[in-house]
Motif scaffolding. Structure first.
Motif, PDB file in Angstrom:
ATOM      1  N   GLY A 114      72.249  51.542 -14.522  1.00  8.15           N
ATOM      2  CA  GLY A 114      72.477  52.700 -13.794  1.00  8.15           C
ATOM      3  C   GLY A 114      72.775  52.346 -11.652  1.00  8.15           C
ATOM      4  N   TYR A 115      72.936  53.627 -11.816  1.00  3.28           N
ATOM      5  CA  TYR A 115      73.294  53.320  -9.588  1.00  3.28           C
ATOM      6  C   TYR A 115      72.532  54.571  -9.262  1.00  3.28           C
ATOM      7  N   LYS A 116      72.035  54.784  -7.996  1.00  3.68           N
ATOM      8  CA  LYS A 116      71.353  55.927  -7.574  1.00  3.68           C
ATOM      9  C   LYS A 116      73.066  57.534  -7.599  1.00  3.68           C
ATOM     10  N   GLU A 117      74.567  57.320  -7.513  1.00  9.09           N
ATOM     11  CA  GLU A 117      75.415  57.929  -7.589  1.00  9.09           C
ATOM     12  C   GLU A 117      76.151  58.378  -8.809  1.00  9.09           C
ATOM     13  N   ILE A 118      76.214  57.280  -9.811  1.00  4.49           N
ATOM     14  CA  ILE A 118      76.709  58.328 -11.175  1.00  4.49           C
ATOM     15  C   ILE A 118      75.884  57.539 -11.879  1.00  4.49           C
ATOM     16  N   PRO A 119      75.950  56.911 -13.859  1.00  2.00           N
ATOM     17  CA  PRO A 119      75.629  55.925 -14.648  1.00  2.00           C
ATOM     18  C   PRO A 119      76.451  54.708 -14.699  1.00  2.00           C
ATOM     19  N   ARG A 174      80.308  39.116   3.197  1.00  2.00           N
ATOM     20  CA  ARG A 174      79.344  40.942   2.877  1.00  2.00           C
ATOM     21  C   ARG A 174      79.192  41.910   3.203  1.00  2.00           C
ATOM     22  N   CYS A 175      79.577  42.392   3.306  1.00  2.00           N
ATOM     23  CA  CYS A 175      79.246  43.619   4.255  1.00  2.00           C
ATOM     24  C   CYS A 175      77.968  44.709   3.189  1.00  2.00           C
ATOM     25  N   TYR A 176      77.138  45.249   3.838  1.00  2.00           N
ATOM     26  CA  TYR A 176      75.954  46.103   3.292  1.00  2.00           C
ATOM     27  C   TYR A 176      75.599  47.378   3.365  1.00  2.00           C
ATOM     28  N   THR A 177      75.109  47.878   3.096  1.00  2.00           N
ATOM     29  CA  THR A 177      74.707  49.353   3.669  1.00  2.00           C
ATOM     30  C   THR A 177      73.306  49.797   3.068  1.00  2.00           C
ATOM     31  N   LEU A 178      72.377  50.660   3.608  1.00  2.00           N
ATOM     32  CA  LEU A 178      71.630  51.161   2.353  1.00  2.00           C
ATOM     33  C   LEU A 178      72.352  52.501   1.947  1.00  2.00           C
ATOM     34  N   ASN A 179      73.239  52.616   2.495  1.00  2.00           N
ATOM     35  CA  ASN A 179      73.855  54.123   1.773  1.00  2.00           C
ATOM     36  C   ASN A 179      73.454  54.153  -0.155  1.00  2.00           C
ATOM     37  N   GLY A 180      72.924  54.836  -0.687  1.00  2.00           N
ATOM     38  CA  GLY A 180      73.251  55.168  -2.187  1.00  2.00           C
ATOM     39  C   GLY A 180      72.847  54.165  -2.819  1.00  2.00           C
ATOM     40  N   SER A 181      73.882  53.420  -3.421  1.00  2.00           N
ATOM     41  CA  SER A 181      72.559  52.144  -4.620  1.00  2.00           C
ATOM     42  C   SER A 181      72.648  51.106  -3.591  1.00  2.00           C
ATOM     43  N   SER A 229      71.977  49.733  -1.497  1.00  2.00           N
ATOM     44  CA  SER A 229      70.674  49.561  -1.055  1.00  2.00           C
ATOM     45  C   SER A 229      69.729  48.756  -1.537  1.00  2.00           C
ATOM     46  N   TYR A 230      70.049  48.673  -3.343  1.00  2.00           N
ATOM     47  CA  TYR A 230      69.573  47.105  -4.195  1.00  2.00           C
ATOM     48  C   TYR A 230      70.302  46.541  -3.624  1.00  2.00           C
ATOM     49  N   TRP A 231      71.574  46.443  -3.560  1.00  2.00           N
ATOM     50  CA  TRP A 231      72.709  45.006  -3.162  1.00  2.00           C
ATOM     51  C   TRP A 231      71.779  44.504  -2.307  1.00  2.00           C
ATOM     52  N   MET A 232      71.109  44.692  -1.422  1.00  2.00           N
ATOM     53  CA  MET A 232      71.017  43.966   0.088  1.00  2.00           C
ATOM     54  C   MET A 232      70.302  43.087   0.013  1.00  2.00           C
ATOM     55  N   PRO A 233      70.248  41.539   0.644  1.00  2.00           N
ATOM     56  CA  PRO A 233      69.253  41.247   0.960  1.00  2.00           C
ATOM     57  C   PRO A 233      68.205  41.429   1.652  1.00  2.00           C
ATOM     58  N   ALA A 234      66.935  40.885   1.466  1.00  2.00           N
ATOM     59  CA  ALA A 234      65.699  40.906   2.399  1.00  2.00           C
ATOM     60  C   ALA A 234      66.246  39.711   3.471  1.00  2.00           C
ATOM     61  N   PRO A 235      67.061  40.102   4.090  1.00  2.00           N
ATOM     62  CA  PRO A 235      67.321  38.452   5.685  1.00  2.00           C
ATOM     63  C   PRO A 235      65.510  38.364   6.177  1.00  2.00           C
ATOM     64  N   ASP A 236      65.586  36.695   6.639  1.00  2.77           N
ATOM     65  CA  ASP A 236      64.237  36.110   6.677  1.00  2.77           C
ATOM     66  C   ASP A 236      64.387  36.437   8.841  1.00  2.77           C
ATOM     67  N   THR A 237      65.469  36.035   9.091  1.00  2.00           N
ATOM     68  CA  THR A 237      65.595  36.619  10.835  1.00  2.00           C
ATOM     69  C   THR A 237      67.300  36.921  11.071  1.00  2.00           C
ATOM     70  N   ALA A 257      63.339  48.468   1.782  1.00  2.00           N
ATOM     71  CA  ALA A 257      61.653  48.800   0.920  1.00  2.00           C
ATOM     72  C   ALA A 257      62.410  50.541   0.731  1.00  2.00           C
ATOM     73  N   GLU A 258      62.153  50.642   2.143  1.00  2.00           N
ATOM     74  CA  GLU A 258      62.418  52.219   1.988  1.00  2.00           C
ATOM     75  C   GLU A 258      63.606  53.214   1.326  1.00  2.00           C
ATOM     76  N   ALA A 259      64.495  52.422   1.522  1.00  2.00           N
ATOM     77  CA  ALA A 259      65.899  52.843   1.013  1.00  2.00           C
ATOM     78  C   ALA A 259      65.970  52.268  -0.886  1.00  2.00           C
ATOM     79  N   GLN A 260      65.597  51.851  -1.066  1.00  2.00           N
ATOM     80  CA  GLN A 260      65.487  51.425  -2.575  1.00  2.00           C
ATOM     81  C   GLN A 260      64.236  53.058  -3.282  1.00  2.00           C
ATOM     82  N   GLN A 261      63.086  53.144  -2.617  1.00  2.00           N
ATOM     83  CA  GLN A 261      62.520  54.300  -2.433  1.00  2.00           C
ATOM     84  C   GLN A 261      63.292  55.553  -2.452  1.00  2.00           C
ATOM     85  N   GLY A 262      63.970  55.683  -1.943  1.00  2.00           N
ATOM     86  CA  GLY A 262      65.259  56.822  -1.988  1.00  2.00           C
ATOM     87  C   GLY A 262      65.316  57.759  -0.681  1.00  2.00           C
TER      88      GLY A 262
END
Length: 516
Positions: free
Chosen positions: A56-61, A432-439, A441-449, A509-514
């Protein structure tokens, strides 16, 4: 005087050379022309899903993502790969429409008329040129129509099971399938001759099959806090806020112009004595329109419901008068001609800009989601400028020290920027480029620094970032005069004032919660 169709004997589904030829022409038309302007904003998101296969994804099945992976794995990292499956399913939809005509007793004239109407109706020219879930939606709804028409003639119980399997797959393609399923079920309840079948084991086997196929996505939704509901709510607050019910109804005709006469006749035919077996399809149509009006859906959300009705209209007109059939199709095609260049890239982009400003009937296409008139159709403007981000990000990376590059985040304002950078970036050696927009947010790794932040924006830019970094510079802007994103910037933030690892982790974390 009603037209009584001859009884149809049970027979296998056969495909002749004529229908195959029409389907092939549709495929080639879309495949060879659709990539001329480049990729659309939404296509970058769906192509990026090939790297993040999930249930699943936020936008589509999930069903479109495997097609994205397969296209790129077999055809490569090219525009042609992106355009292959929309064109292929466009051809298959034309083929199915012709088969519906045959199942309903129509001859070759009706098959050609219905197939051509579907092939060149404006909304299908657009949908079958874009790698979006819409091409799957149109295919599956047309397949449902074929199975329903075949069932009312043969009453083969196994067709109900096949319909259930196809509905399950359709729900994995696009959630609007639920509108048609609900409408078709209600239509069958209101059709006395077909209602008894709803109490048989074959019907409940079909329900079970559809539910079982769709279950993994339901589980995914439940374990991810039902993001589809948040996505639908966001659409209602942004894109759907300008949708007018009157415009929705009026625009059903121009978007299906080549076949509008056929589907109107098809609706009428279903309420005649001869067309009574097909009445569930007509009732389902009205229920779908009502549901979309209540939910403020966009006009093209209803596009998938028309091919079976076009097929039935062609059947009736052929039996009534071949001249009437040819005239109805001919008028539709003539009226559609001015619209075709705005949907298929037969002109250069400069020529298209001049053309749409001269032809007043295209005003609806140049009215964007903001409700304002522009110099290009919105979908065309959304195909330009995306390749300019990657060289600008490359320039930003060149200004960083090796230590900064080791912990830099390349970030996009939304899935368009992120997807475009992930499409063009590998050729330039970009991370790789990341964003917290839509799905995403599930693909962005949490950086240490975080030592630096490269931001490809579309709006005003993140105000909080300016406060978190010691310096900010504009690396460059999108220059294409035809791009909807013209003027968008690539910003370079350096010298963080504090440890940004926890800040970014919290945002993820906030983006993954919606929350975006």
């Amino acid at each position: 005087m009603s037209v009584v169709l001859p009884p149809i004997a049970h027979r296998r589904v056969r495909v002749d050379a004529l229908l195959l030829g029409l389907a092939l022409c549709k495929f080639l038309l879309q495949f060879l022309l659709s990539g001329r302007y480049g990729l659309h904003r939404d296509e970058y998101l769906y192509l990026d899903m090939a790297h993040h296969l999930a249930w699943g994804y936020k936008e589509i099945p999930p069903l479109l993502a495997p097609f994205s992976w397969l296209a790129q794995a077999v055809l490569g990292h090219t525009v042609w790969a992106a355009k292959f499956f929309p064109a292929l399913f466009g051809g298959l939809t034309v083929l199915l429409t012709g088969l519906i005509v045959r199942e309903a007793g129509g001859g070759r004239w009706a098959q050609v008329a219905a197939a051509v109407a579907v092939a060149v109706s404006p909304v299908y020219l657009a949908m079958h040129g874009l790698f979006q879930p819409n091409f799957l939606d149109v295919f599956f709804w047309t397949l449902y129509g074929f199975l329903v028409v075949r069932f009312v003639h043969t009453h083969e119980p196994r067709l109900l099971l096949a319909l259930g399997v196809c509905i399950g797959l359709g729900m994995l393609a696009k959630y609007t399938t639920a509108f048609y399923v609900a409408s078709l079920l209600l239509a069958l309840l209101l059709t006395p001759t077909e209602r008894p079948w709803l109490a048989t084991r074959w019907f409940w086997l079909a329900v079970a099959a559809a539910a079982l196929i769709f279950l993994p996505n339901l589980v995914w939704q439940a374990t991810h806090n039902w993001p589809v509901l948040g996505h639908m709510n966001k659409l209602q607050e942004t894109q759907l806020t300008h949708v007018s019910p009157i415009n929705f109804l009026v625009e059903q005709l121009p978007m299906t112009l080549a076949g509008a006469g056929l589907w109107l006749v098809g609706l009428w035919f279903c309420f005649t004595r001869a067309g009574k077996p097909y009445r569930p399809l007509a009732l389902a149509y009205f229920f779908v329109i009502a549901l979309l009006l209540l939910s403020r859906g966009k006009n093209y959300y209803a596009a998938a419901v028309y091919p079976p009705l076009m097929a039935l209209g062609a059947v009736y007109l052929e039996r009534k008068s071949r001249a009437a059939l040819a005239g109805t199709l001919g008028v539709g095609l003539l009226l559609s001609l001015p619209i075709v260049p705005a949907l298929l890239p037969v002109f250069s982009i400069e020529g298209l800009s001049r053309y749409v400003q001269r032809v007043s009937v295209l005003d609806a296409l140049t009215r964007w989601e903001d409700g304002k008139q522009h110099h290009l159709p919105q979908d065309v403007a959304d195909m330009h400028g995306w390749d300019e981000y990657a060289p600008l990000v490359q320039q930003a990376l060149a200004r960083l020290t090796p230590a900064e590059r080791a912990h830099v985040i390349v970030y996009g304002d939304n899935y368009g920027q992120a997807g475009a950078l992930n499409w063009y970036g590998p050729a330039l050696g970009l991370p790789r480029c990341y964003t917290l927009n839509g799905s995403n947010s599930y693909w962005m790794p949490a950086p240490d620094t975080v030592t630096a932040f490269i931001y490809a924006n579309e709006g005003d830019g993140p105000k909080d970032l300016k406060q978190l970094f010691g310096s900010m510079e504009v690396v460059g802007r999108v220059q294409s005069p035809y791009a909807r994103i013209r003027g968008s910037e690539v910003l370079l933030f350096r010298h963080p004032k504090t440890d940004l690892g926890p800040f970014v982790q919290k945002r993820i974390a906030e983006a993954q919660q919606g929350f975006e």
